[in-house]
Design a protein around this motif. Structure first.
Motif, PDB file in Angstrom:
ATOM      1  N   ILE A   1       4.693   2.127 -11.925  1.00 45.69           N
ATOM      2  CA  ILE A   1       4.176   1.169 -10.948  1.00 45.69           C
ATOM      3  C   ILE A   1       5.375   0.618 -10.191  1.00 45.69           C
ATOM      4  CG2 ILE A   1       2.972  -1.003 -10.585  1.00 45.69           C
ATOM      5  CD1 ILE A   1       1.475  -0.462 -13.202  1.00 45.69           C
TER       6      ILE A   1
ATOM      7  N   SER B   1      -2.220   1.523  -3.004  1.00 52.34           N
ATOM      8  CA  SER B   1      -2.357   0.901  -4.316  1.00 52.34           C
ATOM      9  C   SER B   1      -2.114   1.919  -5.426  1.00 52.34           C
ATOM     10  CB  SER B   1      -3.735   0.275  -4.469  1.00 52.34           C
ATOM     11  OG  SER B   1      -4.731   1.256  -4.299  1.00 52.34           O
ATOM     12  N   ARG B   2      -2.411   3.155  -5.128  1.00 49.60           N
ATOM     13  CA  ARG B   2      -2.142   4.221  -6.097  1.00 49.60           C
ATOM     14  C   ARG B   2      -2.085   5.555  -5.373  1.00 49.60           C
ATOM     15  NH1 ARG B   2      -5.285   4.396 -10.679  1.00 49.60           N
ATOM     16  NH2 ARG B   2      -5.547   2.144 -10.628  1.00 49.60           N
ATOM     17  N   ASP B   3      -1.398   6.503  -5.974  1.00 45.21           N
ATOM     18  CA  ASP B   3      -1.334   7.840  -5.396  1.00 45.21           C
ATOM     19  C   ASP B   3      -0.967   8.835  -6.483  1.00 45.21           C
ATOM     20  OD1 ASP B   3      -0.100   8.876  -2.112  1.00 45.21           O
ATOM     21  OD2 ASP B   3      -1.437   9.865  -3.533  1.00 45.21           O
TER      22      ASP B   3
ATOM     23  N   SER C   1       6.871   8.664 -12.340  1.00 40.17           N
ATOM     24  CA  SER C   1       5.551   8.057 -12.509  1.00 40.17           C
ATOM     25  C   SER C   1       5.711   6.649 -13.058  1.00 40.17           C
ATOM     26  CB  SER C   1       4.700   8.903 -13.465  1.00 40.17           C
ATOM     27  OG  SER C   1       4.492  10.198 -12.947  1.00 40.17           O
TER      28      SER C   1
ATOM     29  N   THR D   1       2.035  -0.428  -6.624  1.00 44.36           N
ATOM     30  CA  THR D   1       1.621   0.944  -6.304  1.00 44.36           C
ATOM     31  C   THR D   1       1.757   1.772  -7.571  1.00 44.36           C
ATOM     32  OG1 THR D   1       2.324   0.804  -3.995  1.00 44.36           O
ATOM     33  CG2 THR D   1       2.132   3.011  -4.952  1.00 44.36           C
ATOM     34  N   ARG D   2       0.638   2.265  -8.049  1.00 42.53           N
ATOM     35  CA  ARG D   2       0.649   3.086  -9.263  1.00 42.53           C
ATOM     36  C   ARG D   2       0.837   4.538  -8.851  1.00 42.53           C
ATOM     37  NH1 ARG D   2      -1.026   2.315 -14.502  1.00 42.53           N
ATOM     38  NH2 ARG D   2      -1.869   0.265 -13.930  1.00 42.53           N
ATOM     39  N   LEU D   3       1.997   5.084  -9.143  1.00 42.09           N
ATOM     40  CA  LEU D   3       2.359   6.443  -8.739  1.00 42.09           C
ATOM     41  C   LEU D   3       2.305   7.373  -9.939  1.00 42.09           C
ATOM     42  CD1 LEU D   3       3.602   8.584  -6.841  1.00 42.09           C
ATOM     43  CD2 LEU D   3       5.855   7.622  -7.405  1.00 42.09           C
ATOM     44  N   THR D   4       1.595   8.474  -9.754  1.00 36.57           N
ATOM     45  CA  THR D   4       1.566   9.542 -10.755  1.00 36.57           C
ATOM     46  C   THR D   4       2.085  10.813 -10.103  1.00 36.57           C
ATOM     47  OG1 THR D   4      -0.363   8.559 -11.835  1.00 36.57           O
ATOM     48  CG2 THR D   4       0.142  10.861 -12.355  1.00 36.57           C
TER      49      THR D   4
ATOM     50  N   LYS E   1       0.824  -1.204   0.000  1.00 36.33           N
ATOM     51  CA  LYS E   1       0.000   0.000   0.000  1.00 36.33           C
ATOM     52  C   LYS E   1       0.853   1.246   0.000  1.00 36.33           C
ATOM     53  CE  LYS E   1      -0.689  -0.029   5.039  1.00 36.33           C
ATOM     54  NZ  LYS E   1      -1.709  -0.076   6.127  1.00 36.33           N
TER      55      LYS E   1
END
Lengths: 114, 115
Positions: free
Chosen positions: A90, A9-11, A88, A109-112, A7
């Protein structure tokens, strides 16, 4: 087998900030690995984390940018520091055990970075 | 060092067609070989594996045979379904003193199956 909870999962994060990703395994494991998967690309190993020792980083990755903690045999964190849009991706954690030949992965974790 | 080369995608097939995704590897020792699958929006899942020469891994109708003489581990399925649409990664790892080392991945092959 090992179940890995990762965790967030994304941000979506602002440029210049840092994000810490947590990885919890449901059993004790010797080795944990952190990978990056850039958009449309394959997985690239960032570092290997063994409990009780410094993480070992792959070429192109440095501790100041991606500090890793491994306080015990079931947990690890990866921090992405001073983020830029190029970060950016995963990010995935994975485990390997002396008893197993396969690796297990967290959900990523999908980071943008904006 | 180790490396994995797999065929470029995307691969587009009609339902019930035969699938082959080629994978070759370079390794210094005696690696284990894997195929992982990544369905849209999901994490990476192990599809099958082989740990020594001539082993055949199989799962969900997919098969791959560890060929040491040709350093290959091609993925095959006799009849693909729309639900097989995903990205497939060939990978290898070698044993270390404290366990398997990290995986080395191929570039991934996107499979699209049309009804």
């Amino acid at each position: 087998s090992a179940v890995i909870s990762q965790k967030p999962s994304r941000d979506i994060c602002q440029r210049g900030t840092s994000l810490t990703i947590q990885c919890q395994v449901d059993s004790q494991v010797t080795m944990m690995f952190w990978y990056r998967q850039q958009p449309g690309q394959s997985l690239t190993l960032i570092a290997t984390a063994n409990q009780g020792s410094e993480a070992t980083y792959e070429s192109g990755f440095v501790i100041d940018k991606f500090p890793i903690s491994r306080p015990n045999l079931t947990f690890s964190t990866l921090t992405v520091s001073n983020m830029s849009p190029e970060d950016s991706s995963i990010y995935l954690c994975s485990t390997s055990s002396g008893q197993n030949t396969e690796a297990f992965f967290g959900q990523g974790t999908r980071l943008t970075v904006v | 060092g180790n490396s994995v080369t797999q065929m470029e995608g995307p691969v587009t097939l009609s339902e019930e067609a035969f699938l082959t995704i080629n994978c070759t590897y370079t390794a210094t020792g005696y690696p284990s070989l894997f195929w992982y699958v990544q369905y849209p929006g999901e994490g990476l899942q192990l599809l099958l594996k082989a740990t020594k020469a001539d082993d055949k891994g199989s799962n969900k109708g997919f098969e791959a045979t560890y060929r040491k003489e040709t350093t290959s581990f091609h993925l095959e399925k006799g009849s693909v379904q729309v639900s097989d649409s995903a990205v497939y990664f060939c990978a290898l790892s070698e044993g270390g003193r404290t366990g398997r080392r990290a995986l080395t991945f191929g570039s991934g092959t996107r499979l699209q199956v049309q009804p």
